[in-house]
Design an enzyme around this catalytic site. Structure first.
Site, short mmCIF file in Angstrom:
data_model
loop_
_atom_site.label_atom_id
_atom_site.label_comp_id
_atom_site.label_asym_id
_atom_site.label_seq_id
_atom_site.Cartn_x
_atom_site.Cartn_y
_atom_site.Cartn_z
N ASP A 2 0.83 -1.21 0.00
CA ASP A 2 0.00 0.00 0.00
C ASP A 2 0.86 1.26 0.00
OD1 ASP A 2 -2.05 -1.76 0.21
OD2 ASP A 2 -2.84 -1.00 2.13
N HIS A 35 3.73 -2.33 3.02
CA HIS A 35 3.74 -0.97 2.47
C HIS A 35 5.03 -0.72 1.69
CE1 HIS A 35 0.84 -0.70 5.78
NE2 HIS A 35 0.28 0.30 5.11
#
Length: 710
Positions: free
Chosen positions: A96, A248
């Protein structure tokens, strides 16, 4: 006069009016574009840096059981709710908050080394900033999905904003990669059991737009930076069931994520897990179909808008920094020069013979009936021998008759047809009997010692002109106070600086002394510009004469009492100054006194009286942007610091001029109202000059307030 002549004049007048209106349209358009760019940048960055928190919603009563108890891939399309999970011993790896120019390439490198693919849920603003990285993600066989444009919690915003976030991200992805995204991950989401009512509302709304929402079964919590080993432990499946791992590649320092990924992939490979993207893990094909040409075009437009807003903010930041530096430098420069000027005046120098010879005082007058009597009486009361020459330039209000009825000795009245102020001054110069000449406006009152003090610097044969100290007589009301402050702080401080730097650009028409030889050397007063006093002073400097400031020689003048009158006066001054600067621009390349004027005087005027006012609206717009989107406390602190500098400089200037500081209470208001009026005057003057419009003379209205002074 024929009808054709009137028609031609009307056409010319309409053309001039159209030209002067164009610049306001341009200014408004520029400010609107700037404001739009700032709103875009503020929207993108205020919600973005991906370090915010979700709305505090904990209710789950509206979340379907199929979601709470189902797989991490949710399909709410077609009115129903279906979920799916990766196959046995299959891991769907997701990242992400990217693409990030520092960490996304590292993540891609590790994936290539392990022959693995993943799904990258991209933030639209990051795609707009790094379209090449988004292309690299897709080119490497990875999936790309939507993670909103500004990492906004969609459950906490209205429907129109939800749609904007999804559409803008989709278009940015289309422009950068050439594909569309059918996978969506809500920001601040994790596992199915953590889905709240707000999160479900966002998932359901995205489903209506055709998106599959992807949650996770294993949250690495790498955003907390717990260490690579802890990230690996949190991301490692405990059984044979398929998993979706959340990591991430953007939003902060992801060095631990990169290190953990390498360890994790090694362990998963050793344990026989297949690591792939979400679509492949659940058996869904074409998760990134080819984007339509419209989405690509709209996407490039979106990227262009975001990048332009970034450039605008960067440019405005530099402009603000430049303005701040200039303000501080000016404060230091003028205050330092003023101290030096005071010391030089008060320190005894070579004994010069006092000037006692008679002086010719020239008063050009056009419809000055309101104040001409007070002006002439004050000059006639001088303690220095004077002859007074009043040149009536075609007045229609009986100005000349008023002077003649005074019956004062040594006063002559010369009547001529209206030819303009320069012509009236030249008439007076030709009629003057003495070597030293003082020029004074018809709305100005002298003190008894003004003439005597004004001419004393002529004891130095190098001095060709002397500027006196102009004071505002009608100081009542806010407008009067603001102009009083401007005269003391702006004009007089600058004159001290110009005197020390030997680059005086203007001897004001209200009070100026001249040597006849100097005037004759430059051909008298020119009518080339609307600021004949500035034009004349610059010509004298370029001719090698010194121009100095005599602060003790005071003259009281009327200031405009309405905004309209003030606008007309300053418009003429500013436009005339621009004309004079252009006329004498070649002084920059000259040496001696001319070079000092060109490089010091014109440079100072260009920066302080042209560039800074032109930047002022931009700075104000940026300040509003800061109050809304940045840290308001910091913006207010910066403004307070700027105001403090202005107050200190004003107090210093008032002390030098021996003025009461009481009017300075209105200085903060001056910064909010008067300053804006002045920079609008400069903007109009610059646009008028660039358009080549010939500005007509604006005569100021007289009020008769000088009767009390005289």
């Amino acid at each position: 006069m024929t009808a054709d002549t009137l028609t031609r004049r009307e056409h010319r007048s309409a053309a001039r009016a159209a030209k002067t209106r164009v610049h306001w349209v341009v200014l408004v358009a520029v400010l609107v574009v700037l404001a739009a760019a700032l709103v875009v940048h503020g929207y993108v960055t205020a919600a973005d840096p991906r370090s915010g928190t979700a709305a505090e919603d904990t209710a789950t009563d509206q979340v379907p059981a199929e979601v709470t108890d189902g797989g991490p891939v949710i399909d709410p399309r077609d009115g129903g709710v279906r979920t799916a999970a990766p196959a046995q011993r299959t891991v769907a790896l997701t990242f992400d908050d990217g693409p990030d120019p520092r960490w996304t390439p590292e993540i891609l490198r590790v994936l290539r080394e392990h022959d693995a693919t993943a799904t990258f849920f991209a933030v639209g603003s990051a795609v707009a900033d790094n379209p090449g990285l988004a292309r690299e993600v897709v080119a490497g066989g990875n999936e790309i999905g939507v993670h909103t444009f500004t990492h906004l919690d969609l459950g906490a915003v209205p429907a129109w904003q939800q749609n904007l976030e999804l559409v803008a991200t989709q278009r940015a992805i289309a422009a950068a990669t050439g594909v569309s995204a059918t996978l969506f991950r809500p920001p601040y989401s994790s596992t199915n059991t953590a889905v709240t009512n707000d999160t479900w509302a966002a998932i359901d709304a995205a489903g209506a737009d055709g998106y599959l929402s992807v949650l996770s079964t294993l949250d690495s919590k790498d955003w907390t930076a717990p260490g690579a080993d802890a990230i690996v432990d949190a991301s490692t499946p405990t059984g044979a069931a398929g998993s979706v791992i959340l990591m991430h590649d953007g939003g902060g320092d992801r060095s631990q994520s990169v290190a953990a990924l390498d360890q994790l992939l090694t362990q998963l490979d050793d344990r026989g897990y297949r690591v792939t993207s979400v679509g492949e893990a659940i058996g869904v094909e074409a998760t990134n179909p080819s984007a339509s040409w419209w989405d690509r075009v709209a996407g490039w437009a979106t990227i262009a808008v975001v990048r332009t807003s970034d450039l605008v903010v960067t440019a405005l930041t530099w402009a603000l920094l430049f303005s701040g530096i200039v303000v501080l430098l000016r404060a230091v420069l003028v205050m330092g020069a003023a101290i030096r000027h005071v010391r030089r005046v008060r320190t005894p120098g070579p004994m010069l013979i006092p000037i006692t010879e008679p002086v010719s005082v020239i008063v050009p007058a056009y419809n000055e009936s309101a104040g001409i009597a007070a002006a002439v009486r004050s000059i006639a009361a001088s303690d220095h021998p004077v002859e007074i020459i009043v040149v009536d330039d075609g007045s229609t209000d009986g100005t000349a008759d008023i002077v003649e009825r005074l019956g004062l000795p040594r006063v002559r009245v010369i009547r001529q047809q209206n030819q303009g102020k320069p012509a009236a001054l030249n008439t007076g110069i030709r009629a003057a009997q003495h070597e030293l000449i003082v020029m004074v406006d018809g709305d100005t009152v002298f003190e008894p010692d003004t003439v005597r003090l004004l001419v004393q610097p002529f004891a130095d044969p190098k001095v060709g002109a002397v500027s006196g100290n102009t004071k505002v007589a009608n100081r009542g009301g806010l407008l009067g106070r603001w102009q009083h402050i401007e005269y003391v702080v702006g004009f007089n401080l600058d004159r001290r600086l110009f005197d020390v730097a030997e680059c005086m650009p203007t001897v004001p028409g209200a009070i100026g002394g001249f040597r006849r030889a100097a005037l004759e050397g430059v051909g008298g007063v020119s009518s080339d510009t609307l600021a004949e006093d500035t034009d004349l002073t610059m010509a004298l400097c370029r001719d090698g004469w010194r121009v100095v400031y005599e602060e003790t020689a005071r003259a009281w003048t009327e200031a405009p009492q309405s905004l309209d009158a003030l606008w007309k006066q300053r418009y003429r001054w500013c436009y005339g100054t621009l004309q004079a600067m252009y006329k004498h621009r070649h002084a920059v390349r000259q040496r001696g006194a001319a070079g000092k004027l060109g490089r010091r005087g014109l440079g100072y005027l260009l920066v302080l009286q042209v560039l800074m006012p032109l930047l002022a609206p931009v700075v104000d717009v940026f300040a509003l942007y800061g109050l809304i989107f940045l840290d308001p406390a910091r913006i207010i602190a910066l403004w307070a610091a700027f105001l403090l500098v202005q107050l200190l400089m004003a107090w210093f200037a008032f002390a030098l001029d021996r003025e009461s500081p009481r009017p300075l209470w209105s200085l903060p208001l001056q910064q909010f109202v008067y300053r804006q009026l002045m920079y609008l005057v400069v903007i109009q003057s610059v646009f008028t000059a660039l358009a080549g419009t010939r500005l007509r003379w604006h005569r100021m209205e007289r009020y008769g307030s000088l009767q009390q002074v005289g």
